[in-house]
Design an enzyme around this catalytic site. Structure first.
Site, PDB file in Angstrom:
ATOM      1  N   ASN A  83       4.011   2.230   5.908  1.00  0.00           N
ATOM      2  CA  ASN A  83       2.869   2.362   5.022  1.00  0.00           C
ATOM      3  C   ASN A  83       2.935   1.436   3.811  1.00  0.00           C
ATOM      4  O   ASN A  83       1.904   1.143   3.203  1.00  0.00           O
ATOM      5  CB  ASN A  83       2.774   3.824   4.554  1.00  0.00           C
ATOM      6  CG  ASN A  83       1.766   4.015   3.443  1.00  0.00           C
ATOM      7  OD1 ASN A  83       0.551   3.922   3.658  1.00  0.00           O
ATOM      8  ND2 ASN A  83       2.249   4.264   2.226  1.00  0.00           N
ATOM      9  N   TYR A 147      -4.564 -10.439   2.264  1.00  0.00           N
ATOM     10  CA  TYR A 147      -4.469  -9.024   2.616  1.00  0.00           C
ATOM     11  C   TYR A 147      -5.054  -8.766   4.004  1.00  0.00           C
ATOM     12  O   TYR A 147      -4.407  -8.155   4.877  1.00  0.00           O
ATOM     13  CB  TYR A 147      -5.197  -8.179   1.574  1.00  0.00           C
ATOM     14  CG  TYR A 147      -5.142  -6.700   1.848  1.00  0.00           C
ATOM     15  CD1 TYR A 147      -3.985  -5.972   1.610  1.00  0.00           C
ATOM     16  CD2 TYR A 147      -6.257  -6.019   2.345  1.00  0.00           C
ATOM     17  CE1 TYR A 147      -3.923  -4.614   1.862  1.00  0.00           C
ATOM     18  CE2 TYR A 147      -6.209  -4.658   2.602  1.00  0.00           C
ATOM     19  CZ  TYR A 147      -5.036  -3.957   2.352  1.00  0.00           C
ATOM     20  OH  TYR A 147      -4.979  -2.606   2.610  1.00  0.00           O
ATOM     21  N   SER A 150      -2.948 -10.317   6.773  1.00  0.00           N
ATOM     22  CA  SER A 150      -1.693  -9.577   6.993  1.00  0.00           C
ATOM     23  C   SER A 150      -1.937  -8.319   7.807  1.00  0.00           C
ATOM     24  O   SER A 150      -1.151  -7.970   8.696  1.00  0.00           O
ATOM     25  CB  SER A 150      -1.032  -9.218   5.649  1.00  0.00           C
ATOM     26  OG  SER A 150      -1.722  -8.184   4.965  1.00  0.00           O
ATOM     27  N   LYS A 151      -3.034  -7.626   7.540  1.00  0.00           N
ATOM     28  CA  LYS A 151      -3.325  -6.391   8.256  1.00  0.00           C
ATOM     29  C   LYS A 151      -3.785  -6.658   9.687  1.00  0.00           C
ATOM     30  O   LYS A 151      -3.495  -5.875  10.601  1.00  0.00           O
ATOM     31  CB  LYS A 151      -4.373  -5.574   7.491  1.00  0.00           C
ATOM     32  CG  LYS A 151      -3.881  -5.052   6.147  1.00  0.00           C
ATOM     33  CD  LYS A 151      -2.665  -4.143   6.306  1.00  0.00           C
ATOM     34  CE  LYS A 151      -2.284  -3.467   4.992  1.00  0.00           C
ATOM     35  NZ  LYS A 151      -1.138  -2.542   5.161  1.00  0.00           N
TER      36      LYS A 151
END
Length: 250
Positions: A83, A147, A150-151
């Site tokens: 997470n 971001y 990366s996800k």
């Protein structure tokens, strides 16, 4: 009955802390990992079934030592919830390599390294990996070049893990939260942004940390014993609607 053991990164706050508490309610014990030692100690205080481990998942030596300490403490590992994440928003032309690498180091490298370190232990328990992606990894948006990328990579990494680790009974799935009503989000989202999100989400609201945690806990559990390689958007329908929905409602 022996309690199952989960490792939750980014456990000091938000979705990680909510997941920790829900797993404990369901009888698990949790290794709570975060690099923010002050916040982690505060969050873990009074959580008897949760143990704090202050490590940075973007640092290889930290990951190795963290895994050693967790196994020494608990003796086994049944689930990993990757997470921990960082977000730096900005325009593509303003995103220099140092910003790009900082985001990738935690959001992608950390997921890879923690999962890899956990595999020998998850083989013994036929355990589960749950990676936390984002709606930003499923649909592009402005200001999220590092971001979102990366996800998106985490989503594919999850599928690789499912394909390669299934023969050992290890399941790997990815949860992609949409807008979530966290303290941080509410502090930085203007009313205009909140209204725009509500208009674009079929359920007309932000999700809660507890709602995301419930999906994560399900994927860690035996109830999801035949679920692997899946990407679940817990987003109120945000991903399903694409663009233009608000104008089409009337």
């Amino acid at each position: 009955m022996t309690s199952k053991i989960a490792l939750v990164t980014g456990a000091a706050r938000g979705i990680g802390l909510a997941t920790t508490k829900l797993l404990i309610e369901k009888g698990w014990k949790v290794a709570m990992v975060d690099r923010d030692g002050v916040e982690l100690k505060s969050a873990s205080a009074g959580i008897n079934a949760g143990s704090a481990f202050i490590y940075d998942v973007s640092i290889p030596d930290d990951v190795d030592e963290m895994m050693t300490k967790i196994i020494e403490h608990f003796g086994r590992l049944d689930a990993v919830v990757n997470n921990a994440g960082v977000a730096n928003f900005g325009r593509i032309e303003e995103a220099d390599l140092s910003l790009w690498r900082a985001v990738m180091a935690t959001n992608l490298d950390g997921v890879f390294m923690v999962s890899q370190a956990a595999v020998p232990h998850l083989k013994k328990t036929r355990g589960a990996i749950v990676n936390i992606g984002s709606i930003s990894g499923l649909r592009a948006s402005t200001l999220r070049v590092a971001y979102g990328t990366s996800k998106a990579a985490v989503i594919h990494l999850t599928k690789q893990q499912a394909a390669e680790l299934g023969e050992y009974g290890i399941r790997a799935n990815c949860v992609c939260p949409g807008p979530v009503r966290t303290k941080l989000a509410m502090a930085v989202h203007t009313q205009e942004i909140i209204d725009a999100y509500h208009d674009a989400i079929p359920l007309n609201r932000y999700g809660s940390e507890a709602e995301i945690a419930s999906v994560i806990a399900f994927l860690c559990s035996e109830e999801a014993s035949y679920v692997t390689g899946q990407v679940i958007a817990s987003d109120g329908g945000f991903d399903s609607t694409g663009v233009g929905l608000p104008a089409l409602r009337t």
